[in-house]
Design a protein around this motif. Structure first.
Motif, PDB file in Angstrom:
ATOM      1  N   SER A  12       0.908  -1.225  -0.007  1.00  0.00           N
ATOM      2  CA  SER A  12       0.034   0.052   0.055  1.00  0.00           C
ATOM      3  C   SER A  12       0.804   1.283  -0.092  1.00  0.00           C
ATOM      4  O   SER A  12       0.179   2.363  -0.079  1.00  0.00           O
ATOM      5  N   MET A  16      -0.004   4.914  -1.960  1.00  0.00           N
ATOM      6  CA  MET A  16      -0.246   5.965  -1.310  1.00  0.00           C
ATOM      7  C   MET A  16       0.371   7.289  -1.582  1.00  0.00           C
ATOM      8  O   MET A  16       0.117   8.182  -1.638  1.00  0.00           O
ATOM      9  N   ALA A  20      -0.714  10.875  -2.981  1.00  0.00           N
ATOM     10  CA  ALA A  20      -0.423  11.964  -2.320  1.00  0.00           C
ATOM     11  C   ALA A  20       0.378  13.023  -3.267  1.00  0.00           C
ATOM     12  O   ALA A  20      -0.125  14.255  -3.197  1.00  0.00           O
ATOM     13  N   GLU A  46       6.911   4.990  -5.455  1.00  0.00           N
ATOM     14  CA  GLU A  46       5.595   4.930  -5.909  1.00  0.00           C
ATOM     15  C   GLU A  46       5.040   3.625  -6.410  1.00  0.00           C
ATOM     16  O   GLU A  46       3.672   3.366  -6.412  1.00  0.00           O
ATOM     17  N   LEU A  66       1.991  14.808   3.939  1.00  0.00           N
ATOM     18  CA  LEU A  66       1.210  13.682   4.290  1.00  0.00           C
ATOM     19  C   LEU A  66       0.445  13.859   5.581  1.00  0.00           C
ATOM     20  O   LEU A  66       0.866  14.531   6.551  1.00  0.00           O
ATOM     21  N   GLU A  70      -0.350   8.568   6.832  1.00  0.00           N
ATOM     22  CA  GLU A  70       0.420   8.398   5.955  1.00  0.00           C
ATOM     23  C   GLU A  70       1.709   8.489   6.167  1.00  0.00           C
ATOM     24  O   GLU A  70       2.566   7.627   5.870  1.00  0.00           O
TER      25      GLU A  70
END
Length: 111
Positions: A12, A16, A20, A46, A66, A70
């Protein structure tokens, strides 16, 4: 010499980070430049193929603004023995001076 074990980030993490970055409206290259990393390194983060050092994780969290959850996910995945956080042995002495000569030496052999 000890070999480091390649770590795999949580699946994940990459999506995320990508979401972002899109949320900030900043392009990949601009984000990488702001963090001080190569765009290819950011692509690896990423796509959940790379694990950031703690230093890069903190900088990336700040640049992407973030949320607490996060940030916690990113910092939990970060490692202390990679990238900017990994000490590398430095050569003894200034090798540039040995090869190029001392720049402060202004003497000449001419009369």
């Amino acid at each position: 010499m000890a070999h480091r074990i390649r770590r795999v980030p949580p699946a994940s993490l990459g999506p995320m980070l990508h979401a972002a970055r899109l949320r900030t409206g900043t392009g990949l290259r601009a984000t990488a430049r702001a963090v001080g990393i190569a765009p290819s390194y950011l692509v690896g983060l990423e796509s959940s193929e790379r694990v950031p050092s703690r230093t890069v994780a903190r900088q990336l969290a700040d640049v992407l603004a973030l949320a607490d959850g996060e940030r916690a996910l990113l910092l939990a995945a970060a490692v202390s023995d990679a990238g900017r956080d990994y000490p590398r042995p430095r050569p003894v002495g200034d090798t540039r001076r040995t090869i190029l000569g001392d720049a402060s030496d202004t003497s000449t052999d001419a009369p």
